[in-house]
Write an enzyme that holds these catalytic residues in place. Structure first.
Site, PDB file in Angstrom:
ATOM      1  N   TYR A 141     -40.870   2.921   6.280  1.00 53.49           N
ATOM      2  CA  TYR A 141     -41.487   2.436   7.530  1.00 53.49           C
ATOM      3  C   TYR A 141     -42.210   1.097   7.358  1.00 53.49           C
ATOM      4  O   TYR A 141     -42.528   0.429   8.330  1.00 53.49           O
ATOM      5  CB  TYR A 141     -42.456   3.476   8.121  1.00 53.49           C
ATOM      6  CG  TYR A 141     -43.645   3.836   7.260  1.00 53.49           C
ATOM      7  CD1 TYR A 141     -44.700   2.952   7.059  1.00 53.49           C
ATOM      8  CD2 TYR A 141     -43.726   5.083   6.647  1.00 53.49           C
ATOM      9  CE1 TYR A 141     -45.780   3.280   6.261  1.00 53.49           C
ATOM     10  CE2 TYR A 141     -44.806   5.429   5.856  1.00 53.49           C
ATOM     11  CZ  TYR A 141     -45.828   4.520   5.670  1.00 53.49           C
ATOM     12  OH  TYR A 141     -46.892   4.854   4.882  1.00 53.49           O
ATOM     13  N   GLU A 142     -42.446   0.693   6.113  1.00 51.04           N
ATOM     14  CA  GLU A 142     -43.092  -0.603   5.887  1.00 51.04           C
ATOM     15  C   GLU A 142     -42.107  -1.755   6.057  1.00 51.04           C
ATOM     16  O   GLU A 142     -42.502  -2.920   5.999  1.00 51.04           O
ATOM     17  CB  GLU A 142     -43.691  -0.652   4.475  1.00 51.04           C
ATOM     18  CG  GLU A 142     -44.855   0.312   4.287  1.00 51.04           C
ATOM     19  CD  GLU A 142     -45.338   0.326   2.840  1.00 51.04           C
ATOM     20  OE1 GLU A 142     -46.089  -0.589   2.463  1.00 51.04           O
ATOM     21  OE2 GLU A 142     -44.956   1.251   2.097  1.00 51.04           O
ATOM     22  N   MET A 152     -43.529  11.408   5.139  1.00 50.97           N
ATOM     23  CA  MET A 152     -42.775  10.170   5.357  1.00 50.97           C
ATOM     24  C   MET A 152     -42.274   9.542   4.056  1.00 50.97           C
ATOM     25  O   MET A 152     -42.010   8.344   4.004  1.00 50.97           O
ATOM     26  CB  MET A 152     -43.664   9.151   6.073  1.00 50.97           C
ATOM     27  CG  MET A 152     -44.315   9.678   7.331  1.00 50.97           C
ATOM     28  SD  MET A 152     -45.448   8.475   8.019  1.00 50.97           S
ATOM     29  CE  MET A 152     -46.271   9.478   9.285  1.00 50.97           C
ATOM     30  N   SER A 153     -42.174  10.339   3.009  1.00 53.89           N
ATOM     31  CA  SER A 153     -41.758   9.754   1.727  1.00 53.89           C
ATOM     32  C   SER A 153     -40.910  10.750   0.944  1.00 53.89           C
ATOM     33  O   SER A 153     -40.350  11.671   1.515  1.00 53.89           O
ATOM     34  CB  SER A 153     -43.000   9.381   0.907  1.00 53.89           C
ATOM     35  OG  SER A 153     -43.703  10.555   0.542  1.00 53.89           O
ATOM     36  N   ASN A 211     -53.473  17.688   6.366  1.00 58.80           N
ATOM     37  CA  ASN A 211     -53.840  17.970   7.758  1.00 58.80           C
ATOM     38  C   ASN A 211     -52.941  19.076   8.289  1.00 58.80           C
ATOM     39  O   ASN A 211     -51.842  19.301   7.780  1.00 58.80           O
ATOM     40  CB  ASN A 211     -53.655  16.703   8.620  1.00 58.80           C
ATOM     41  CG  ASN A 211     -52.240  16.157   8.548  1.00 58.80           C
ATOM     42  OD1 ASN A 211     -51.830  15.562   7.543  1.00 58.80           O
ATOM     43  ND2 ASN A 211     -51.479  16.382   9.599  1.00 58.80           N
ATOM     44  N   HIS A 238     -42.776   2.548   1.278  1.00 60.21           N
ATOM     45  CA  HIS A 238     -42.154   3.453   2.252  1.00 60.21           C
ATOM     46  C   HIS A 238     -41.149   2.697   3.113  1.00 60.21           C
ATOM     47  O   HIS A 238     -41.296   1.503   3.359  1.00 60.21           O
ATOM     48  CB  HIS A 238     -43.215   4.058   3.179  1.00 60.21           C
ATOM     49  CG  HIS A 238     -44.328   4.749   2.480  1.00 60.21           C
ATOM     50  ND1 HIS A 238     -45.385   4.068   1.929  1.00 60.21           N
ATOM     51  CD2 HIS A 238     -44.547   6.066   2.232  1.00 60.21           C
ATOM     52  CE1 HIS A 238     -46.211   4.945   1.361  1.00 60.21           C
ATOM     53  NE2 HIS A 238     -45.724   6.153   1.538  1.00 60.21           N
ATOM     54  N   HIS A 253     -54.693   8.695   9.771  1.00 59.05           N
ATOM     55  CA  HIS A 253     -54.542   8.360   8.344  1.00 59.05           C
ATOM     56  C   HIS A 253     -55.830   8.633   7.562  1.00 59.05           C
ATOM     57  O   HIS A 253     -55.779   8.972   6.381  1.00 59.05           O
ATOM     58  CB  HIS A 253     -54.106   6.895   8.196  1.00 59.05           C
ATOM     59  CG  HIS A 253     -53.689   6.507   6.804  1.00 59.05           C
ATOM     60  ND1 HIS A 253     -52.722   7.197   6.100  1.00 59.05           N
ATOM     61  CD2 HIS A 253     -54.096   5.512   5.979  1.00 59.05           C
ATOM     62  CE1 HIS A 253     -52.572   6.645   4.900  1.00 59.05           C
ATOM     63  NE2 HIS A 253     -53.390   5.614   4.811  1.00 59.05           N
ATOM     64  N   HIS A 260     -52.832   3.244  -1.292  1.00 58.75           N
ATOM     65  CA  HIS A 260     -51.779   3.027  -2.287  1.00 58.75           C
ATOM     66  C   HIS A 260     -52.152   1.780  -3.082  1.00 58.75           C
ATOM     67  O   HIS A 260     -52.201   0.692  -2.541  1.00 58.75           O
ATOM     68  CB  HIS A 260     -50.427   2.813  -1.600  1.00 58.75           C
ATOM     69  CG  HIS A 260     -49.835   4.065  -1.046  1.00 58.75           C
ATOM     70  ND1 HIS A 260     -48.838   4.755  -1.681  1.00 58.75           N
ATOM     71  CD2 HIS A 260     -50.120   4.761   0.075  1.00 58.75           C
ATOM     72  CE1 HIS A 260     -48.519   5.822  -0.965  1.00 58.75           C
ATOM     73  NE2 HIS A 260     -49.278   5.850   0.107  1.00 58.75           N
ATOM     74  N   SER A 289     -50.209   9.013  -1.206  1.00 63.57           N
ATOM     75  CA  SER A 289     -51.412   8.600  -0.455  1.00 63.57           C
ATOM     76  C   SER A 289     -52.672   9.298  -0.942  1.00 63.57           C
ATOM     77  O   SER A 289     -52.751  10.521  -0.932  1.00 63.57           O
ATOM     78  CB  SER A 289     -51.252   8.920   1.034  1.00 63.57           C
ATOM     79  OG  SER A 289     -50.180   8.202   1.567  1.00 63.57           O
ATOM     80  N   ALA A 301     -48.645  13.144   0.334  1.00 66.88           N
ATOM     81  CA  ALA A 301     -49.520  13.757   1.328  1.00 66.88           C
ATOM     82  C   ALA A 301     -48.600  14.229   2.447  1.00 66.88           C
ATOM     83  O   ALA A 301     -47.674  13.524   2.828  1.00 66.88           O
ATOM     84  CB  ALA A 301     -50.492  12.715   1.846  1.00 66.88           C
TER      85      ALA A 301
HETATM   86  N1  HPA Z   1     -46.899  14.001   9.418  1.00 65.60           N
HETATM   87  C1  HPA Z   1     -46.151  13.152   8.688  1.00 65.60           C
HETATM   88  N2  HPA Z   1     -46.547  12.651   7.540  1.00 65.60           N
HETATM   89  C2  HPA Z   1     -47.750  13.035   7.068  1.00 65.60           C
HETATM   90  C3  HPA Z   1     -48.584  13.914   7.773  1.00 65.60           C
HETATM   91  C4  HPA Z   1     -48.132  14.435   9.025  1.00 65.60           C
HETATM   92  O1  HPA Z   1     -48.806  15.205   9.703  1.00 65.60           O
HETATM   93  N3  HPA Z   1     -49.714  14.086   7.046  1.00 65.60           N
HETATM   94  C5  HPA Z   1     -49.554  13.326   5.920  1.00 65.60           C
HETATM   95  N4  HPA Z   1     -48.381  12.691   5.930  1.00 65.60           N
END
Ligand code: HPA
Length: 279
Positions: free
Chosen positions: A85-86, A214-215, A238, A83, A252, A61, A30, A113
């Site tokens: 989740y998609e 998530m990847s 973050n 991903h 996001h 992406h 990402s 990310a």
């Molecule tokens: N959680 C899950 N996936 C993420 C996060 C998060 O805080 N930041 C970037 N991808």
């Protein structure tokens, strides 16, 4: 269910676009796809044109495979990934890794990310994966479930040597030389697409996770199954929220914004690594 011929067919189509034969694969997560803009002799192959290749639907992406020269190596970089989740199957999510294997690639460097769970991590920091916890994978949501094709890898692959120590060491060394904050830690892989609750973040921390995302872990399983060398690096986009006593909410946009700081740092590390790639 894909077959080996499907990976081979995709590899042939990619090879028809260029005479360059990549040895190293990059997966740019990402907001990190920009990194491939600096390649020389670059050939851009949109995912749509590669049979079987999943197309990411997520903002940030781009959906291209970029082949070119970078820091003295021929590399194939995925600008964006699919991903779980998609709604893609695990087979689709990890299809590109098996195609990379068919392209003759020996090492994959994955980026993502991630949210910082370790309290020492700041936004913009990088974390090299020394290990991971794949929670969905441990309970059956993983790409190695189902019938095993021995031509692709072992039925029961070991995962204690997952992240190549030589690549890991070299990356840490490059970061140190350039004064880049690079941590080493455990990536906690989840399916998403929701960001975690505060109780989940506290659980992840208690279980030994330093960053959450998530990847990556599915691709890593398939890469190791295929015998590829693996390095993976998270950009901390973050700080995760571990209390309900706050107005803050992870989103996001902040994940994509942090990519701006992370790309130059990651570029420096990957350049340093590639220009003196440990064999
Ligand atoms: N959680 C899950 N996936 C993420 C996060 C998060 O805080 N930041 C970037 N991808």
């Amino acid at each position: 269910m894909y077959k080996r011929e499907d990976y081979q067919r995709a590899a042939k189509v990619i090879q028809s676009h260029t005479s360059l034969r990549p040895a190293i694969g990059l997966v740019l997560g990402s907001g990190l796809g920009k990194l491939a803009e600096g390649f020389s002799e670059r050939v851009v192959v949109p995912y749509e044109g590669i049979p079987g290749w999943p197309v990411s639907t997520v903002e940030g992406h781009r959906g291209n495979l970029v082949i070119g020269e970078f820091a003295g190596q021929i590399v194939a970089a995925q600008q964006g990934r699919a991903h779980y989740y998609e709604g893609y199957t695990m087979g689709e999510v990890t299809f590109p890794i098996r195609v990379m294997k068919e392209l003759g690639i020996h090492s994959v460097l994955l980026t993502n990310a991630a949210g910082g769970v370790n309290r020492r991590f700041q936004v913009g920091d990088l974390m090299l994966l020394e290990d991971h916890i794949n929670l969905p994978g441990m309970t059956g949501a993983n790409p190695l479930m189902g019938r095993n094709d021995e031509a692709l890898g072992l039925r029961f692959p070991g995962m204690s040597q997952t992240y190549d120590r030589r690549l890991w060491q070299r990356a840490l060394q490059v970061a140190q030389e350039h004064d880049i904050p690079l941590h080493s830690g455990v990536y906690f892989g989840l399916s998403g697409p929701f960001f975690e609750t505060p109780a989940e973040i506290r659980m992840i921390r208690a279980l030994g996770g330093d960053a959450v995302g998530m990847s990556t872990v599915n691709e890593v399983l398939v890469a190791r199954h295929a015998g590829l060398r693996v390095m993976a690096c998270s950009g901390i986009t973050n700080r995760t929220i571990d209390t309900v006593d706050t107005e803050l909410e992870t989103n996001h946009e902040e994940v994509l914004e942090a990519g701006e700081v992370i790309v130059p740092r990651l570029t420096t590390i990957l350049k340093g690594l590639l220009s003196n790639f440990p064999v």
